[in-house]
Design a protein around this motif. Structure first.
Motif, PDB file in Angstrom:
ATOM      1  N   TYR A   1     -21.092 -26.404   2.024  1.00  0.00           N
ATOM      2  CA  TYR A   1     -21.436 -25.595   0.262  1.00  0.00           C
ATOM      3  C   TYR A   1     -20.765 -24.403   0.969  1.00  0.00           C
ATOM      4  O   TYR A   1     -20.936 -24.218   2.324  1.00  0.00           O
ATOM      5  CB  TYR A   1     -23.201 -25.291   0.263  1.00  0.00           C
ATOM      6  N   VAL A   2     -20.986 -23.544   0.328  1.00  0.00           N
ATOM      7  CA  VAL A   2     -20.123 -22.491   0.190  1.00  0.00           C
ATOM      8  C   VAL A   2     -21.819 -21.518  -0.384  1.00  0.00           C
ATOM      9  O   VAL A   2     -22.276 -21.866  -1.178  1.00  0.00           O
ATOM     10  CB  VAL A   2     -19.471 -21.515  -0.284  1.00  0.00           C
ATOM     11  N   CYS A   3     -21.948 -20.358   0.789  1.00  0.00           N
ATOM     12  CA  CYS A   3     -23.523 -19.363   0.806  1.00  0.00           C
ATOM     13  C   CYS A   3     -23.558 -18.776   0.834  1.00  0.00           C
ATOM     14  O   CYS A   3     -22.077 -17.860   1.050  1.00  0.00           O
ATOM     15  CB  CYS A   3     -24.786 -19.763   1.831  1.00  0.00           C
ATOM     16  N   HIS A   4     -24.071 -17.359   0.386  1.00  0.00           N
ATOM     17  CA  HIS A   4     -24.360 -16.257   0.230  1.00  0.00           C
ATOM     18  C   HIS A   4     -25.276 -15.639   1.331  1.00  0.00           C
ATOM     19  O   HIS A   4     -26.158 -16.180   1.074  1.00  0.00           O
ATOM     20  CB  HIS A   4     -24.474 -15.521  -1.605  1.00  0.00           C
ATOM     21  N   THR A   5     -24.834 -14.721   2.191  1.00  0.00           N
ATOM     22  CA  THR A   5     -25.503 -13.568   2.625  1.00  0.00           C
ATOM     23  C   THR A   5     -26.203 -12.995   2.346  1.00  0.00           C
ATOM     24  O   THR A   5     -27.111 -13.109   2.360  1.00  0.00           O
ATOM     25  CB  THR A   5     -24.442 -12.950   4.046  1.00  0.00           C
ATOM     26  N   CYS A   6     -25.870 -12.102   0.558  1.00  0.00           N
ATOM     27  CA  CYS A   6     -26.767 -10.985   0.349  1.00  0.00           C
ATOM     28  C   CYS A   6     -27.443 -11.887  -1.322  1.00  0.00           C
ATOM     29  O   CYS A   6     -28.567 -11.440  -1.641  1.00  0.00           O
ATOM     30  CB  CYS A   6     -25.545 -11.263  -1.002  1.00  0.00           C
ATOM     31  N   ASP A   7     -27.215 -13.554  -0.871  1.00  0.00           N
ATOM     32  CA  ASP A   7     -28.443 -14.218  -1.699  1.00  0.00           C
ATOM     33  C   ASP A   7     -28.156 -14.045  -3.561  1.00  0.00           C
ATOM     34  O   ASP A   7     -28.807 -14.191  -4.103  1.00  0.00           O
ATOM     35  CB  ASP A   7     -29.602 -13.907  -1.461  1.00  0.00           C
ATOM     36  N   VAL A   8     -27.229 -13.253  -3.787  1.00  0.00           N
ATOM     37  CA  VAL A   8     -26.532 -12.960  -4.532  1.00  0.00           C
ATOM     38  C   VAL A   8     -25.591 -13.661  -6.021  1.00  0.00           C
ATOM     39  O   VAL A   8     -24.653 -14.056  -5.502  1.00  0.00           O
ATOM     40  CB  VAL A   8     -26.446 -11.688  -5.369  1.00  0.00           C
ATOM     41  N   ARG A   9     -26.512 -14.731  -6.590  1.00  0.00           N
ATOM     42  CA  ARG A   9     -25.521 -16.454  -7.077  1.00  0.00           C
ATOM     43  C   ARG A   9     -23.855 -16.070  -7.554  1.00  0.00           C
ATOM     44  O   ARG A   9     -22.639 -16.516  -7.641  1.00  0.00           O
ATOM     45  CB  ARG A   9     -26.288 -17.209  -7.896  1.00  0.00           C
ATOM     46  N   ALA A  10     -23.888 -14.550  -8.193  1.00  0.00           N
ATOM     47  CA  ALA A  10     -22.931 -14.526  -8.974  1.00  0.00           C
ATOM     48  C   ALA A  10     -21.811 -13.667  -8.190  1.00  0.00           C
ATOM     49  O   ALA A  10     -20.724 -13.270  -8.864  1.00  0.00           O
ATOM     50  CB  ALA A  10     -22.889 -13.169 -10.135  1.00  0.00           C
ATOM     51  N   CYS A  11     -22.485 -13.744  -6.881  1.00  0.00           N
ATOM     52  CA  CYS A  11     -21.506 -12.070  -6.373  1.00  0.00           C
ATOM     53  C   CYS A  11     -19.936 -13.261  -5.624  1.00  0.00           C
ATOM     54  O   CYS A  11     -19.971 -14.727  -4.921  1.00  0.00           O
ATOM     55  CB  CYS A  11     -22.241 -11.653  -4.831  1.00  0.00           C
ATOM     56  N   ILE A  12     -18.988 -12.897  -5.087  1.00  0.00           N
ATOM     57  CA  ILE A  12     -17.842 -12.939  -5.488  1.00  0.00           C
ATOM     58  C   ILE A  12     -17.460 -12.231  -4.339  1.00  0.00           C
ATOM     59  O   ILE A  12     -16.129 -12.142  -3.618  1.00  0.00           O
ATOM     60  CB  ILE A  12     -16.810 -13.638  -6.339  1.00  0.00           C
ATOM     61  N   ASN A  13     -17.705 -11.428  -3.569  1.00  0.00           N
ATOM     62  CA  ASN A  13     -17.510 -10.819  -2.274  1.00  0.00           C
ATOM     63  C   ASN A  13     -16.953 -12.252  -0.976  1.00  0.00           C
ATOM     64  O   ASN A  13     -18.363 -12.331  -1.149  1.00  0.00           O
ATOM     65  CB  ASN A  13     -17.938  -9.498  -2.126  1.00  0.00           C
ATOM     66  N   PRO A  14     -16.372 -11.597  -1.005  1.00  0.00           N
ATOM     67  CA  PRO A  14     -15.452 -13.368   0.421  1.00  0.00           C
ATOM     68  C   PRO A  14     -16.395 -13.035   1.987  1.00  0.00           C
ATOM     69  O   PRO A  14     -16.644 -13.648   2.409  1.00  0.00           O
ATOM     70  CB  PRO A  14     -14.403 -13.046   0.590  1.00  0.00           C
TER      71      PRO A  14
END
Ligand SMILES: [Zn+2]
Length: 158
Positions: A68-81
């Motif tokens: 999976y690719v997870c978000h550290t920011c927890d914002v699902r629409a975020c695409i900042n690598p």
């Protein structure tokens, strides 16, 4: 090999190249009902993929199969690598547990643990000395949650 193709992906590739912010960058196109950015993908057997996976792919390389690719920011629409990391399904699950993102209706998962607390639980656990039950009581979570936390480190990295 160019497996992604659409104008949205040109936007994504260009945006990734010039990103100089720690802030979340939200996918400006269509979102899945789940809140993840939606892109069309060719040549992968499926026609749709998530924008954040594509963002990870473009910036850091292919996402290993089954990960999976997870978000550290927890914002699902975020695409900042800078906010993206690869995790196993179990790590993704743990990530959700830590951030209290599990379904609200299930009381077992309402507890929100910090990453520091998870590390602490792992450090404190000593089989037959400090039991999972004791840790569960101490942190106000269930024994099975402690079990997941404790074992996450030692298995499931197949
Ligand atoms: Zn973000």
């Amino acid at each position: 090999m160019q497996i992604y193709c659409s104008s949205q992906l040109h936007w994504l590739q260009q945006t990734i190249r010039i990103i100089k912010t720690d802030q979340c960058i939200l996918w400006p196109f269509k979102l899945f009902p789940s809140g993840y950015g939606q892109v069309h993908v060719k040549g992968t057997g499926t026609t749709q993929n998530t924008a954040h996976r594509a963002a990870y792919h473009f910036s850091k390389g292919a996402v290993p199969k089954g990960m999976y690719v997870c978000h550290t920011c927890d914002v699902r629409a975020c695409i900042n690598p800078a906010h993206l990391f690869v995790g196993t399904p179990r790590e993704n699950f743990m990530d959700a547990v830590i951030k209290g993102r599990m379904p609200r209706g299930n009381r077992h998962w309402n507890v929100k643990l910090t990453t520091a607390q998870v590390e602490q639980i792992r450090a404190e656990y000593k089989p037959r000395v400090i039991t999972m039950r004791a840790l569960a009581k101490k942190y106000g979570i269930t024994s099975s949650q402690v079990c997941l936390i404790v074992h996450n480190r030692t298995r499931c990295y197949s």
